[in-house]
Design an enzyme around this catalytic site. Structure first.
Site, PDB file in Angstrom:
ATOM      1  N   ARG A 118     -15.108 -16.254  -0.166  1.00 19.91           N
ATOM      2  CA  ARG A 118     -14.351 -16.987   0.855  1.00 19.91           C
ATOM      3  C   ARG A 118     -13.015 -16.303   1.123  1.00 19.91           C
ATOM      4  O   ARG A 118     -12.610 -16.100   2.260  1.00 19.91           O
ATOM      5  CB  ARG A 118     -14.145 -18.427   0.350  1.00 19.91           C
TER       6      ARG A 118
ATOM      7  N   CYS B  63      -0.841   9.238  -4.387  1.00 13.43           N
ATOM      8  CA  CYS B  63       0.388   9.808  -3.853  1.00 13.43           C
ATOM      9  C   CYS B  63       1.394   9.738  -4.994  1.00 13.43           C
ATOM     10  O   CYS B  63       0.995   9.561  -6.154  1.00 13.43           O
ATOM     11  CB  CYS B  63       0.848   9.092  -2.576  1.00 13.43           C
TER      12      CYS B  63
ATOM     13  N   GLY C 109       2.353   4.307  -0.754  1.00 17.33           N
ATOM     14  CA  GLY C 109       2.083   4.817   0.599  1.00 17.33           C
ATOM     15  C   GLY C 109       0.591   4.968   0.822  1.00 17.33           C
ATOM     16  O   GLY C 109       0.063   4.610   1.887  1.00 17.33           O
TER      17      GLY C 109
ATOM     18  N   ASP D 171      -1.732  13.415  -1.603  1.00 14.64           N
ATOM     19  CA  ASP D 171      -0.682  14.270  -1.055  1.00 14.64           C
ATOM     20  C   ASP D 171      -0.096  15.078  -2.215  1.00 14.64           C
ATOM     21  O   ASP D 171      -0.640  15.092  -3.332  1.00 14.64           O
ATOM     22  CB  ASP D 171       0.377  13.433  -0.317  1.00 14.64           C
TER      23      ASP D 171
HETATM   24  C1  RB5 Z   1       6.209  11.782  -1.326  1.00 12.86           C
HETATM   25  O1  RB5 Z   1       7.371  12.353  -1.748  1.00 12.86           O
HETATM   26  C2  RB5 Z   1       6.079  10.343  -1.743  1.00 12.86           C
HETATM   27  O2  RB5 Z   1       6.929   9.571  -0.985  1.00 12.86           O
HETATM   28  C3  RB5 Z   1       4.645   9.922  -1.589  1.00 12.86           C
HETATM   29  O3  RB5 Z   1       3.823  10.716  -2.389  1.00 12.86           O
HETATM   30  C4  RB5 Z   1       4.309   8.521  -2.001  1.00 12.86           C
HETATM   31  O4  RB5 Z   1       4.858   8.194  -3.244  1.00 12.86           O
HETATM   32  C5  RB5 Z   1       4.534   7.459  -1.043  1.00 12.86           C
HETATM   33  O5  RB5 Z   1       4.287   6.284  -1.333  1.00 12.86           O
END
Ligand code: RB5
Length: 153
Positions: free
Chosen positions: A137, A66, A71, A8
């Site tokens: 396992r 990210c 996330g 992202d």
């Molecule tokens: C985005 O601002 C941020 O929350 C995302 O990139 C990430 O760090 C989420 O875990």
């Protein structure tokens, strides 16, 4: 090995750096986006298609980025067959594969610098699952959760 990568906005710059390094090291890179820096974009939109490609075997391993790596890891682990972990250190990049068969490494673009991130990626890609009985396992017990009755979900 064909490597998938996705990020992202929080990992966008790091994704481009790592994709460049991977190509320079002769890996084939499948880029699942983002393809432009969009400050409001959402990590599941890029990480889930990457994780699905790992689960299908379209790519050998995945790199999910990210801002924090958290996330991305949470999203990737929703896909059956994916074993993703947020990694910040060399030891974990190797052991996550050797013991836990990690197939997606998650790194934070806001928490890990590009040189350390490239070391983590190289370590992750050169590690192999040990296949030790105790690790098989444990991995199998985790995999069994993917088919557990709905009551536990
Ligand atoms: C985005 O601002 C941020 O929350 C995302 O990139 C990430 O760090 C989420 O875990």
């Amino acid at each position: 090995m064909r490597i998938g990568i996705a990020a992202d906005h929080g990992g966008f710059e790091l994704k481009n750096r790592l994709a460049e390094e991977l190509r320079r090291a002769n890996y084939e890179v499948a880029d699942f986006g983002a393809y432009a820096f969009v400050p409001g974009d959402d990590y599941p939109d890029f990480v889930v298609p990457l994780a699905e490609a790992v689960a299908r075997g379209d790519v050998g391993r995945g790199i999910a980025l990210c801002g924090s790596g958290i996330g991305a890891g949470i999203a990737a682990n929703k896909i059956c067959g994916v074993r993703a972990g947020a990694v910040h250190d060399h030891f974990t990049a190797r052991q996550g594969v050797e013991d836990d068969a990690m197939n997606v490494i998650c790194i934070g673009g806001r928490t890990v610098g590009p040189s350390v991130a490239w070391d983590l990626v190289q370590t992750f890609l050169s590690a192999q699952f040990s296949g030790a009985e105790r690790h098989q396992r444990r991995v199998a017990k985790v995999a069994a959760l993917e088919h557990a009755p709905a009551a536990v979900h």
